[in-house]
Scaffold this motif. Structure first.
Motif, short mmCIF file in Angstrom:
data_model
loop_
_atom_site.label_atom_id
_atom_site.label_comp_id
_atom_site.label_asym_id
_atom_site.label_seq_id
_atom_site.Cartn_x
_atom_site.Cartn_y
_atom_site.Cartn_z
N PHE A 1 0.84 -1.20 0.00
CA PHE A 1 0.00 0.00 0.00
C PHE A 1 0.87 1.25 0.00
N LEU A 2 0.46 2.24 -0.78
CA LEU A 2 1.05 3.57 -0.74
C LEU A 2 0.03 4.47 -0.07
N LEU A 3 0.50 5.31 0.85
CA LEU A 3 -0.38 6.14 1.68
C LEU A 3 -0.41 7.56 1.13
N PHE A 4 -1.53 7.95 0.57
CA PHE A 4 -1.67 9.27 -0.04
C PHE A 4 -2.55 10.17 0.82
N ASP A 5 -2.11 11.41 1.02
CA ASP A 5 -2.90 12.40 1.73
C ASP A 5 -4.19 12.64 0.95
N SER A 6 -5.33 12.58 1.64
CA SER A 6 -6.63 12.72 0.97
C SER A 6 -6.83 14.09 0.35
N GLU A 7 -6.26 15.13 0.95
CA GLU A 7 -6.47 16.48 0.44
C GLU A 7 -5.44 16.87 -0.62
N SER A 8 -4.16 16.69 -0.30
CA SER A 8 -3.11 17.16 -1.20
C SER A 8 -2.72 16.15 -2.27
N GLY A 9 -3.00 14.87 -2.02
CA GLY A 9 -2.58 13.82 -2.94
C GLY A 9 -1.13 13.43 -2.79
#
Length: 191
Positions: A77-85
């Motif tokens: 899994f790669l963890l991406f910030d929901s707002e900034s991407g």
């Protein structure tokens, strides 16, 4: 290529992040993450050659991760910030062994500027049930260097239990390093 056959077409959503299955579409993001966190992660990882940080090598690793996931041998899994991407980190369940063992190893990393915000706790709180329920695993093993107190505290918060210390367990940053061995058992398998 999304892994909809794993029930992850949209990833795993948490309050602040989206955990996406690693694939080649994330090459630019992972390349930037590796470059910007190189010094931060160096004490906890194997020694890396210069070629490790080249964009073609990153793309190759992502292709390999996607192949491992499709084969059922791992989930990255790669963890991406929901707002900034922005790519904030990763967590992975690798070395999946089936049969009577039904176990894997957990690995994770977080960007230096994302530390101390509870993001990895949030990510793993969402990812671990996936490993137990969807992947059908019984045991998740996670090992950390004794001096890595942040990882030790994180794993303890998540319920991982210490099982011992393995001397000279992995070659990390060019030297053989002891590791604390921990595991978490699937609560649905316990009486």
């Amino acid at each position: 290529m999304l892994n909809s056959h794993l029930g992850l077409a949209d990833g795993i959503l948490t309050e602040r992040m989206t955990l996406r299955v690693a694939n080649e579409e994330s090459t630019v993001a992972l390349h930037a993450y590796c470059i910007s966190n190189r010094a931060h992660l160096q004490p906890w990882e194997p020694a890396r050659s210069e070629s490790f940080f080249e964009i073609d090598a990153v793309a190759g690793r992502l292709r390999s991760m996607a192949t491992q996931t499709a084969a059922g041998n791992a989930v990255h899994f790669l963890l991406f910030d929901s707002e900034s991407g922005e790519l904030l980190g990763d967590c992975n369940f690798t070395n999946v062994v089936r049969g009577p063992f039904q176990a894997c190893h957990l690995g994770f990393s977080i960007a230096m500027d994302a530390e101390g915000k509870g993001l990895m706790t949030e990510a793993l709180t969402a990812a671990i049930p996936y490993a137990f329920k969807t992947m059908g695993l019984h045991r998740i093993m996670a090992n950390y260097r004794p001096e890595n107190t942040r990882s030790g505290l994180l794993l303890a918060r998540l319920g991982f239990e210490k099982e011992g210390v393995a001397r000279s367990y992995l070659q990390i940053n060019g030297s053989w390093a002891d590791h604390v061995l921990t595991s978490l058992l699937n609560p649905d398998d316990l009486d």
